[in-house]
Structures are given as structure tokens and as C-alpha cells.
Scaffold this active site. Structure first.
Site, PDB file in Angstrom:
ATOM      1  N   ASP A   9       0.931  -1.139  -0.211  1.00  0.00           N
ATOM      2  CA  ASP A   9       0.319  -0.057  -0.053  1.00  0.00           C
ATOM      3  C   ASP A   9       0.998   1.245   0.082  1.00  0.00           C
ATOM      4  OD1 ASP A   9      -2.833   1.137   0.137  1.00  0.00           O
ATOM      5  OD2 ASP A   9      -1.613   2.012   2.153  1.00  0.00           O
ATOM      6  N   SER A  10       0.401   2.314  -0.409  1.00  0.00           N
ATOM      7  CA  SER A  10       0.849   3.660  -0.246  1.00  0.00           C
ATOM      8  C   SER A  10       1.450   4.009   1.159  1.00  0.00           C
ATOM      9  CB  SER A  10       0.320   4.854  -0.850  1.00  0.00           C
ATOM     10  OG  SER A  10      -0.965   4.904  -0.181  1.00  0.00           O
ATOM     11  N   CYS A  72      -3.910  -0.805  -2.395  1.00  0.00           N
ATOM     12  CA  CYS A  72      -3.984   0.777  -2.575  1.00  0.00           C
ATOM     13  C   CYS A  72      -4.717   0.745  -3.801  1.00  0.00           C
ATOM     14  CB  CYS A  72      -2.739   1.110  -2.651  1.00  0.00           C
ATOM     15  SG  CYS A  72      -2.556   3.104  -3.366  1.00  0.00           S
ATOM     16  N   GLU A 151      -2.515   8.963   7.905  1.00  0.00           N
ATOM     17  CA  GLU A 151      -1.058   8.925   8.147  1.00  0.00           C
ATOM     18  C   GLU A 151      -0.402   9.720   9.447  1.00  0.00           C
ATOM     19  OE1 GLU A 151       1.189   6.888   6.344  1.00  0.00           O
ATOM     20  OE2 GLU A 151      -0.439   5.932   5.079  1.00  0.00           O
ATOM     21  N   CYS A 183     -10.694   4.049  -0.983  1.00  0.00           N
ATOM     22  CA  CYS A 183      -9.212   4.212  -0.420  1.00  0.00           C
ATOM     23  C   CYS A 183      -9.235   3.305   0.837  1.00  0.00           C
ATOM     24  CB  CYS A 183      -8.937   5.537  -0.344  1.00  0.00           C
ATOM     25  SG  CYS A 183      -7.105   5.944   0.496  1.00  0.00           S
ATOM     26  N   THR A 184      -8.187   2.411   0.743  1.00  0.00           N
ATOM     27  CA  THR A 184      -7.922   1.559   1.964  1.00  0.00           C
ATOM     28  C   THR A 184      -7.696   2.183   3.276  1.00  0.00           C
ATOM     29  OG1 THR A 184      -5.720   0.866   1.370  1.00  0.00           O
ATOM     30  CG2 THR A 184      -7.559  -0.685   0.797  1.00  0.00           C
ATOM     31  N   HIS A 185      -7.284   3.664   3.142  1.00  0.00           N
ATOM     32  CA  HIS A 185      -7.056   4.526   4.331  1.00  0.00           C
ATOM     33  C   HIS A 185      -8.407   4.800   5.133  1.00  0.00           C
ATOM     34  CE1 HIS A 185      -3.145   5.268   2.661  1.00  0.00           C
ATOM     35  NE2 HIS A 185      -2.632   5.469   3.858  1.00  0.00           N
TER      36      HIS A 185
END
Length: 269
Positions: A9-10, A72, A151, A183-185
Site C-alpha cells: 500500500d502507499s 491501494c 497517516e 481508499c484503504t485508508h
């Protein structure tokens, strides 16, 4: 040695997929890479996202994984087919599983999608949803404020609520009854997103559906782990390991081993 499932992922977003894989497939070993030094991917040019994804896959191949999961959405939209053409193991993305889950849940035929600029501009969710159900109505919106909040570990605060509320203008009060967290965030902000959107809108996270797809593919190929011991997972990141580890421990509810990564010249591509 047990072959791992490699998940990339990012940043920390892909840990939402990791958590579901741990729950659904507790015997599977995971090697995870979060590109925290270069997150977010959403605003970056497609060529750059493709290069980054190739570099991470090149790094992960040394662990001899039996599958690669691009957790991602931006990287899935840009790089999925490219990576599939370059490795001889299954490569799974998160867009199609999320679209499939939304199609199964919507009652009105109106589905919302939120994601990074890269994911939304790619039209990947619109295409996946309409491939599954041509008459579906899709309302999409980029939410670039979300990934930086996650993040930083800022999941619930007045700043977070204000960012979510302002970002969802145009979706709140619309005809949608399902909202894909593209978005997986974004599942880290699910409580706040749900609070803003209201109980009549079902949030769709691709994480659980992606884990089901992983299970199905490994079962069909006879590659599901049958090891009895609890596997030891391996987590890597390209940026500050302290923030990554803090978020990972909070989200996964367990201590994790963390290895910061020094970038090497990519051999893939």
C-alpha cells in the site's frame, strides 16, 4: 518455509486489508509493505505510481510470496494489469471486490464512491460497477484531505470531523444508499464518515471482500496454509517506522515486527 501473502500500500491504509486477512485466514503469513515515505499516491502522476508499485513488488518478490495484493486503490487502478503481466503468481486488487460488495448491498441502484484524486480520475470504480450492473448510477468524489489525516494517526478529532463534513458535501443528502470507501485508508475514518452521512447510507469497505477473494483463489489453487502454529507476520515501511508501528499496533491490536526499508534499484519492469 511457509510462503507469505504479500500486501502493499502507499502507507498504513492496506492494514485494513491485513486485518481482514488475519481474521478470515488466521494461518496465513503476511509480508506487508507501506510506502509511507511517498504517501499519498492519489495526487501523483500515473507514471510515478506505476514506478513505485513496480519497485515495491520487486522488493517483495525476494520473500517468495504465493500472491501479491495491491491494497491501494490508486495503485490498483494504475498498475494492476502491469504487475499481473510481470509476475507468475496471482495479483489481486481492491477495486473489483469493493464494487461487487456495493452491487450486492444497494437497494436504490445509486452508489457513491469516495477516493483519492488518482482513483476517482481513473474512473476505475465507475467502470467496475457498470460492468457488474450497467444500470447503476454512480456519484464519485475525491477526498484528498483524508489520507494525510490517517497517516498522522488523526482518526477522530474536531479537525477530522470538519475535513470529512466539508469533503462529503454533494454526497450527503443525495440518492445514494451505499458509499464505497474507495481508499484503504478511509476505514480508519469510518465512524466519522458514517456520522456525517447518516444511518441510511451503508459504508462499503473493500477489505473484507478482498480477503474473501484471496481465500477463494488460494483454495482453488490448493495453496491455503495448513500450518497449525500462529504465523509470524512481517511489516515494512519506507518512512518513519515509529508512526507506522503505532498505527499498526492500534489497528491490529497486537505487537508487530517492523523493518524499515532502504530502497534498492528496481529489477522489475
Amino acid at each position: 518455509m511457509q510462503q507469505p501473502i504479500a500486501i502493499l500500500d502507499s502507507g498504513v491504509g492496506g492494514l485494513t486489508v491485513v486485518k481482514e486477512v488475519m481474521r478470515q485466514l488466521p494461518r496465513e503469513k503476511i509480508i506487508y509493505f507501506g510506502d509511507t515515505a511517498r504517501a499519498p499516491y492519489g495526487p501523483r502522476p500515473s507514471e510515478e505510481v506505476l514506478r513505485f508499485t513496480r519497485e515495491i513488488v520487486d522488493y517483495l518478490i525476494q520473500y517468495d510470496p504465493k500472491m501479491i495484493v495491491i491494497a491501494c486503490n490508486t495503485a490498483t487502478a494504475v498498475a494492476l494489469q502491469d504487475i499481473r503481466s510481470k509476475v507468475n503468481i496471482p495479483v489481486v486488487g481492491v477495486i473489483y471486490p469493493g464494487a461487487r460488495a456495493a452491487i450486492g448491498r444497494t437497494q436504490t441502484g445509486y452508489v457513491g464512491v469516495i477516493g483519492t484524486e488518482g482513483t476517482i480520475n481513473s474512473g476505475a470504480y465507475d467502470a467496475a460497477l457498470k460492468r457488474l450492473r450497467p444500470d447503476i448510477e454512480v456519484l464519485s468524489k475525491a477526498c484528498p484531505k483524508f489520507v494525510p489525516l490517517v497517516e498522522r494517526g488523526n482518526f477522530r478529532s474536531a479537525e477530522t470531523y470538519d475535513a470529512v463534513e466539508s469533503s462529503l458535501i454533494g454526497l450527503k443528502g443525495s440518492s445514494i444508499d451505499c458509499l464505497i470507501l474507495g481508499c484503504t485508508h478511509y476505514p480508519y475514518l469510518a465512524d466519522t464518515i458514517s456520522e456525517v452521512m447518516g444511518p441510511e447510507v451503508t459504508l462499503i469497505s473493500s477489505a473484507d471482500e478482498t480477503a474473501r477473494e484471496i481465500s477463494t483463489i488460494l483454495h482453488d489453487q490448493g495453496k491455503l496454509s495448513r500450518n497449525e502454529p500462529v504465523p509470524i507476520h512481517h511489516f515494512c515501511c519506507s518512512g518513519d517506522p515509529r508512526m507506522f508501528k503505532s498505527i499498526a499496533q492500534q489497528w491490529l491490536n497486537k505487537e508487530i515486527e517492523l523493518t524499515p526499508v532502504v530502497w534498492q534499484v528496481p529489477k522489475i519492469g
